[in-house]
Write a protein that holds these residues in place. Sequence first.
Motif, short mmCIF file in Angstrom:
data_model
loop_
_atom_site.label_atom_id
_atom_site.label_comp_id
_atom_site.label_asym_id
_atom_site.label_seq_id
_atom_site.Cartn_x
_atom_site.Cartn_y
_atom_site.Cartn_z
N TYR A 212 -1.62 37.08 37.47
CA TYR A 212 -1.10 38.25 36.77
C TYR A 212 -2.22 39.21 36.36
O TYR A 212 -1.98 40.18 35.64
N ARG A 213 -3.42 38.91 36.79
CA ARG A 213 -4.57 39.70 36.36
C ARG A 213 -4.40 41.19 36.68
O ARG A 213 -4.61 42.05 35.81
N LYS A 214 -4.01 41.52 37.91
CA LYS A 214 -3.88 42.93 38.29
C LYS A 214 -2.80 43.63 37.47
O LYS A 214 -2.95 44.78 37.06
N LEU A 215 -1.71 42.92 37.23
CA LEU A 215 -0.61 43.48 36.45
C LEU A 215 -1.06 43.77 35.01
O LEU A 215 -0.77 44.84 34.46
N ILE A 216 -1.79 42.83 34.42
CA ILE A 216 -2.27 43.00 33.03
C ILE A 216 -3.28 44.13 32.96
O ILE A 216 -3.26 44.94 32.02
N ILE A 217 -4.18 44.21 33.94
CA ILE A 217 -5.17 45.29 33.96
C ILE A 217 -4.48 46.65 34.09
O ILE A 217 -4.85 47.62 33.42
N THR A 218 -3.46 46.73 34.93
CA THR A 218 -2.71 47.98 35.09
C THR A 218 -2.02 48.36 33.78
O THR A 218 -2.06 49.52 33.36
N PHE A 219 -1.39 47.38 33.14
CA PHE A 219 -0.71 47.61 31.86
C PHE A 219 -1.71 48.12 30.81
O PHE A 219 -1.45 49.10 30.11
N PHE A 220 -2.85 47.46 30.73
CA PHE A 220 -3.88 47.86 29.77
C PHE A 220 -4.41 49.26 30.08
O PHE A 220 -4.61 50.07 29.18
N SER A 221 -4.63 49.56 31.34
CA SER A 221 -5.15 50.87 31.75
C SER A 221 -4.19 52.00 31.38
O SER A 221 -4.60 53.07 30.92
N VAL A 222 -2.90 51.75 31.58
CA VAL A 222 -1.88 52.76 31.22
C VAL A 222 -1.93 53.04 29.72
O VAL A 222 -1.88 54.21 29.30
N LEU A 223 -2.06 51.98 28.92
CA LEU A 223 -2.11 52.16 27.46
C LEU A 223 -3.37 52.93 27.04
O LEU A 223 -3.32 53.78 26.15
N ILE A 224 -4.48 52.64 27.68
CA ILE A 224 -5.74 53.33 27.36
C ILE A 224 -5.64 54.81 27.71
O ILE A 224 -6.04 55.69 26.91
N ILE A 225 -5.12 55.12 28.88
CA ILE A 225 -4.97 56.52 29.29
C ILE A 225 -4.01 57.25 28.36
O ILE A 225 -4.24 58.39 27.96
N TRP A 226 -2.92 56.58 28.02
CA TRP A 226 -1.93 57.12 27.09
C TRP A 226 -2.58 57.44 25.75
O TRP A 226 -2.35 58.48 25.15
N TYR A 227 -3.43 56.53 25.26
CA TYR A 227 -4.14 56.71 23.98
C TYR A 227 -5.01 57.96 24.02
O TYR A 227 -5.02 58.75 23.07
N VAL A 228 -5.73 58.15 25.13
CA VAL A 228 -6.61 59.31 25.26
C VAL A 228 -5.81 60.60 25.25
O VAL A 228 -6.13 61.56 24.52
N PHE A 229 -4.73 60.62 26.04
CA PHE A 229 -3.94 61.85 26.11
C PHE A 229 -3.20 62.14 24.81
O PHE A 229 -2.94 63.30 24.50
N SER A 230 -2.88 61.10 24.05
CA SER A 230 -2.27 61.31 22.72
C SER A 230 -3.20 62.14 21.84
O SER A 230 -2.75 62.99 21.07
N SER A 231 -4.49 61.90 21.98
CA SER A 231 -5.48 62.63 21.19
C SER A 231 -5.72 64.03 21.74
O SER A 231 -5.74 65.01 21.00
#
Length: 592
Positions: free
Chosen positions: A435-454
């Motif tokens: 599930y490594r790729k899936l978890i990395i994708t999930f984490f990456s989406v949250l990080i990008i979302w966090y940046v754009f929120s700012s």
Amino acid sequence: MSKNKIIYFTAFFLLFSYFTFAILSVKDDSLTFDELSHLPAGYSYLTKRDYRLNPEHPPLIKDLAAFPLLFLKNINFPKNHPSWTEGVNNQWWFGNQFLFKSGNDADKIIFLGRIPMILLSVLLGILIFKFSKEYFNEYVALLVLFFFSFSPNFIAHGRLVTTDIGVTFGILLYIYSLIKFLNEPNLKRTILLSISLSLALLIKFSTILLLPFTFFVWLFYLNLNNKFSFKDILFYLKRFIFAAFLVILIISTFYYFHIQNYPKEKQISDTSLILESSPYKSLRNLTLFFANHSISRPIAQYILGLVMATQRTAFGNTVYYLGKIKSGGFKSYFPVVYLLKEPLSFHILTISLIFYFLFKILRNKKFNLKDIKNFLNTHFVELSLIIFILIYWFTSLMGNLNIGVRHIIPTFPLIYILISLMVFNLFKEIKDSKYRKLIITFFSVLIIWYVFSSIFTFPYYLSYFNELGGGVFGGYRYVVDSNYDWGQDLKRLKNWLENSSEARKIDKFYIDYFGGADLNYYFGEKAIPWDGKKPKEEFPRGNYLIVCANSLQGGRGIPVKGFDLPTGYYRWLDKEKLIKRVGTTLFVYYIP
């Protein structure tokens, strides 16, 4: 490029991003409410060495903010104005007189006063990085710094002349020093512990909570390291007593500088009047006793501020919250504003990690008391952070001062550290997982979302709400005050009136404004103050009415049982047409 260079370059980029967002977004923000008292008071301390203004906050942050003003020529200090010479603690009146009515360049003074706050915020980012890197590793440190650098709440309050970012720095520095001291209680560490505690106590009175925090962390440390012998306890007690003596000496010396030209008789009379109705009679008498003796006058002034801050937290003020209005606090206030004011992506990450690690712990049923003790000893830093978060949140929930998420912001870096550490441990565990790729994708989406929120919040950081809270333009429906409207849009109103074709025809307007800026300074006779509590029939038809979000929601809120002040006085505007929103907080109506 070496690994270390990449790490430090990334850290620099994150801090530079923070600085850029902060400096560019603050230039059009008008004076917010608390800045009206803090900045002029700080200038009076440095130039007059007189502490008659704003004693309910320690002086250090106000001194830092006012320091650049010492290099400005021809600042007029209204030393003969009644706000300085008469009455008790006329901080708001004096602040208005100093900034807007004495011939000073208010916007220049305000901007210069905010520069040290932004630099202190950057220094906080450096401390967060150092703390995380030293106790954990560089990857955790970078992730923590990332959460800090793109945090809308830190950008919002890190630009303003308030104590919130300063106290966050002071608390984290003390926790860092305390852990170092417990592991190596030598003279050097004792002195550094004293200095860090003194700095924290000189920034905000809420740091008094560091004392019970120290006690609990010390007990845990002794127990986890099997040092509960009389000899070990006495060893540490001697050093704590020495540290306490140094703290009192540092605070007294610092306060002495600030009261040198504060007449003893006025200090006594001011203290007596300020604490006249205080329920803490013993503290009132102790403060007056100290004020009557020259050697203890500095401590008297410190205790005065501590009592004032304690009273305000205990009794609170009028607050609008989730459609209701009340004098005092709501127990659910801080959890709700934390939920609505922190980026939703961070909440999703937090909840996901907590469920993952809880599931992992519960699945492993083979743990006993010894295992728990060993685990806590191995993770003593994390335990210390959790203890402080619990103490700080508990006292915030029990208090009645509900005026903003900024009051719990000192716990945010500690939460960022814990979450970042969980992310790092998760990625270590899934190294070979399917599930490594899936978890990395999930984490990456949250990080990008966090940046754009700012990024998408720019430049309205003070009004930031996440998607659950309706975003930048919808958050006022839930809470206001420093969460949303602190008076920051008055300069934007001036810009709209001067540069918009639809607004140039407005030769006068009525305005209900909550904030630190002065209407006459920016608009002259064009702006007519309006008291929303007046009957709507008294409003002169055929005119523009501008109402700030804070006043608007205060006049719409449904009173809770026992609230006996005027309510509902702005509900009539629900039927009027809104023609413009200036910034996020000013609602422009035309009343035909």
